[in-house]
Design a protein around this motif. Structure first.
Motif, PDB file in Angstrom:
ATOM      1  N   PRO A   1       0.909  -1.190   0.186  1.00  0.00           N
ATOM      2  CA  PRO A   1      -0.061   0.034  -0.050  1.00  0.00           C
ATOM      3  C   PRO A   1       0.821   1.251   0.148  1.00  0.00           C
ATOM      4  O   PRO A   1       1.652   1.437   0.780  1.00  0.00           O
ATOM      5  N   GLY A   2       0.619   2.175  -0.961  1.00  0.00           N
ATOM      6  CA  GLY A   2       1.349   3.371  -0.833  1.00  0.00           C
ATOM      7  C   GLY A   2       2.537   3.270  -1.518  1.00  0.00           C
ATOM      8  O   GLY A   2       3.583   4.214  -1.727  1.00  0.00           O
ATOM      9  N   LYS A   3       2.900   2.153  -2.056  1.00  0.00           N
ATOM     10  CA  LYS A   3       4.517   2.134  -2.579  1.00  0.00           C
ATOM     11  C   LYS A   3       4.189   1.513  -4.356  1.00  0.00           C
ATOM     12  O   LYS A   3       3.146   1.095  -4.545  1.00  0.00           O
ATOM     13  N   GLU A   4       5.167   1.888  -4.904  1.00  0.00           N
ATOM     14  CA  GLU A   4       5.354   1.113  -6.215  1.00  0.00           C
ATOM     15  C   GLU A   4       5.622  -0.096  -6.368  1.00  0.00           C
ATOM     16  O   GLU A   4       6.156  -0.786  -5.359  1.00  0.00           O
ATOM     17  N   ARG A   5       5.132  -0.695  -7.561  1.00  0.00           N
ATOM     18  CA  ARG A   5       5.212  -2.292  -7.765  1.00  0.00           C
ATOM     19  C   ARG A   5       6.856  -2.407  -7.912  1.00  0.00           C
ATOM     20  O   ARG A   5       7.712  -1.367  -8.577  1.00  0.00           O
ATOM     21  N   GLU A   6       7.399  -3.567  -7.001  1.00  0.00           N
ATOM     22  CA  GLU A   6       8.855  -3.889  -7.438  1.00  0.00           C
ATOM     23  C   GLU A   6       8.895  -5.147  -7.658  1.00  0.00           C
ATOM     24  O   GLU A   6       7.856  -6.154  -7.440  1.00  0.00           O
ATOM     25  N   GLY A   7      10.035  -5.502  -8.512  1.00  0.00           N
ATOM     26  CA  GLY A   7      10.328  -6.756  -8.857  1.00  0.00           C
ATOM     27  C   GLY A   7      10.988  -7.498  -7.692  1.00  0.00           C
ATOM     28  O   GLY A   7      11.756  -7.035  -7.109  1.00  0.00           O
ATOM     29  N   VAL A   8      10.379  -8.988  -7.550  1.00  0.00           N
ATOM     30  CA  VAL A   8      10.944  -9.619  -6.341  1.00  0.00           C
ATOM     31  C   VAL A   8      11.703 -10.755  -6.769  1.00  0.00           C
ATOM     32  O   VAL A   8      13.011 -10.862  -6.384  1.00  0.00           O
ATOM     33  N   SER A   9      11.539 -11.501  -8.119  1.00  0.00           N
ATOM     34  CA  SER A   9      12.220 -12.444  -8.586  1.00  0.00           C
ATOM     35  C   SER A   9      11.910 -12.663  -9.826  1.00  0.00           C
ATOM     36  O   SER A   9      10.736 -12.403 -10.440  1.00  0.00           O
ATOM     37  N   CYS A  10      12.640 -13.516 -10.598  1.00  0.00           N
ATOM     38  CA  CYS A  10      12.217 -13.913 -11.971  1.00  0.00           C
ATOM     39  C   CYS A  10      13.065 -15.372 -12.331  1.00  0.00           C
ATOM     40  O   CYS A  10      14.214 -15.577 -11.807  1.00  0.00           O
ATOM     41  N   ILE A  11      12.470 -15.992 -13.338  1.00  0.00           N
ATOM     42  CA  ILE A  11      13.291 -17.218 -13.735  1.00  0.00           C
ATOM     43  C   ILE A  11      13.099 -17.052 -15.276  1.00  0.00           C
ATOM     44  O   ILE A  11      12.102 -16.930 -15.700  1.00  0.00           O
ATOM     45  N   SER A  12      14.373 -17.235 -15.903  1.00  0.00           N
ATOM     46  CA  SER A  12      14.311 -17.246 -17.287  1.00  0.00           C
ATOM     47  C   SER A  12      13.878 -18.588 -18.051  1.00  0.00           C
ATOM     48  O   SER A  12      13.848 -19.463 -17.342  1.00  0.00           O
ATOM     49  N   SER A  13      13.473 -18.105 -19.267  1.00  0.00           N
ATOM     50  CA  SER A  13      12.790 -19.525 -19.986  1.00  0.00           C
ATOM     51  C   SER A  13      14.010 -20.112 -20.750  1.00  0.00           C
ATOM     52  O   SER A  13      13.987 -21.444 -21.037  1.00  0.00           O
ATOM     53  N   SER A  14      15.083 -19.471 -21.005  1.00  0.00           N
ATOM     54  CA  SER A  14      16.288 -19.856 -21.937  1.00  0.00           C
ATOM     55  C   SER A  14      16.979 -21.076 -21.193  1.00  0.00           C
ATOM     56  O   SER A  14      17.579 -22.132 -21.542  1.00  0.00           O
ATOM     57  N   ASP A  15      17.466 -20.432 -19.925  1.00  0.00           N
ATOM     58  CA  ASP A  15      18.392 -21.553 -19.034  1.00  0.00           C
ATOM     59  C   ASP A  15      18.060 -21.662 -17.723  1.00  0.00           C
ATOM     60  O   ASP A  15      18.927 -22.271 -16.887  1.00  0.00           O
ATOM     61  N   GLY A  16      16.986 -21.015 -17.338  1.00  0.00           N
ATOM     62  CA  GLY A  16      16.529 -21.455 -15.811  1.00  0.00           C
ATOM     63  C   GLY A  16      17.254 -20.327 -14.927  1.00  0.00           C
ATOM     64  O   GLY A  16      17.186 -20.530 -13.802  1.00  0.00           O
ATOM     65  N   ASN A  17      17.946 -19.267 -15.740  1.00  0.00           N
ATOM     66  CA  ASN A  17      18.744 -18.431 -14.584  1.00  0.00           C
ATOM     67  C   ASN A  17      17.753 -17.648 -13.671  1.00  0.00           C
ATOM     68  O   ASN A  17      16.589 -17.632 -14.119  1.00  0.00           O
ATOM     69  N   THR A  18      18.196 -17.621 -12.488  1.00  0.00           N
ATOM     70  CA  THR A  18      17.062 -17.017 -11.379  1.00  0.00           C
ATOM     71  C   THR A  18      17.601 -15.760 -11.024  1.00  0.00           C
ATOM     72  O   THR A  18      18.816 -15.468 -10.900  1.00  0.00           O
ATOM     73  N   TYR A  19      16.754 -14.661 -10.838  1.00  0.00           N
ATOM     74  CA  TYR A  19      17.075 -13.413 -10.291  1.00  0.00           C
ATOM     75  C   TYR A  19      16.174 -13.070  -8.991  1.00  0.00           C
ATOM     76  O   TYR A  19      15.080 -13.426  -9.099  1.00  0.00           O
ATOM     77  N   TYR A  20      16.975 -12.319  -8.133  1.00  0.00           N
ATOM     78  CA  TYR A  20      16.357 -11.863  -6.959  1.00  0.00           C
ATOM     79  C   TYR A  20      16.682 -10.552  -6.398  1.00  0.00           C
ATOM     80  O   TYR A  20      17.613  -9.961  -6.745  1.00  0.00           O
ATOM     81  N   ALA A  21      15.621  -9.903  -5.900  1.00  0.00           N
ATOM     82  CA  ALA A  21      15.732  -8.497  -5.456  1.00  0.00           C
ATOM     83  C   ALA A  21      16.518  -8.572  -4.054  1.00  0.00           C
ATOM     84  O   ALA A  21      16.552  -9.718  -3.484  1.00  0.00           O
ATOM     85  N   ASP A  22      17.624  -7.605  -3.897  1.00  0.00           N
ATOM     86  CA  ASP A  22      18.478  -7.692  -2.812  1.00  0.00           C
ATOM     87  C   ASP A  22      17.543  -8.026  -1.519  1.00  0.00           C
ATOM     88  O   ASP A  22      18.501  -8.515  -0.604  1.00  0.00           O
ATOM     89  N   SER A  23      16.363  -7.285  -1.430  1.00  0.00           N
ATOM     90  CA  SER A  23      15.654  -7.437  -0.138  1.00  0.00           C
ATOM     91  C   SER A  23      15.332  -8.943   0.049  1.00  0.00           C
ATOM     92  O   SER A  23      14.832  -9.273   1.216  1.00  0.00           O
ATOM     93  N   VAL A  24      15.350  -9.750  -0.923  1.00  0.00           N
ATOM     94  CA  VAL A  24      14.891 -11.101  -0.602  1.00  0.00           C
ATOM     95  C   VAL A  24      15.740 -12.041  -1.004  1.00  0.00           C
ATOM     96  O   VAL A  24      15.500 -13.562  -0.848  1.00  0.00           O
TER      97      VAL A  24
END
Length: 123
Positions: free
Chosen positions: A41-64
């Motif tokens: 609430p009251g904050k902008e949307r932020e990216g948390v995590s992602c997984i690619s389709s090509s090689d399964g690489n994963t990414y995470y926000a520093d906070s998580v």
């Protein structure tokens, strides 16, 4: 109809765990990069995590990093977000989104979005 549906949200105490799921219908998630985003609430949307389709690489926000884990279950056409050691600041509506490309991108690239699931971390 192409859609994503999130599930698994709820109320949990600090330090607890939840597992969010993102289920797709009408298309196959294998060919999509899948991202998890959140908006408090009251904050902008932020990216948390992602997984690619090509090689399964994963990414995470520093906070998580070190607390959340994203994974695919291609047999069930689902993506999961395991959330451990939850903190009150993790409270938000969590959305999954699919991008028809091989690698993770910013939120504006995503083609499909779910309706969101509420995660509340409170004692």
């Amino acid at each position: 109809q192409l859609q994503l549906v999130e599930s698994g949200g709820g109320l949990v105490q600090p330090g607890g765990s939840l597992r969010l799921s993102c289920a797709a219908s009408g298309f196959t998630l294998d060919y999509y990069a899948i991202g998890w985003f959140r908006q408090a609430p009251g904050k902008e949307r932020e990216g948390v995590s992602c997984i690619s389709s090509s090689d399964g690489n994963t990414y995470y926000a520093d906070s998580v990093k070190g607390r959340f884990t994203i994974s695919r279950d291609n047999a069930k056409n689902m993506v999961h977000l395991q959330m451990n050691s939850l903190k009150p600041e993790d409270t938000a509506v969590y959305y999954c989104a699919a991008f028809a490309g091989p690698v993770c991108r910013g939120s504006s690239w995503y083609d499909y979005w779910g309706q969101g699931t509420q995660v509340t971390v409170s004692s």
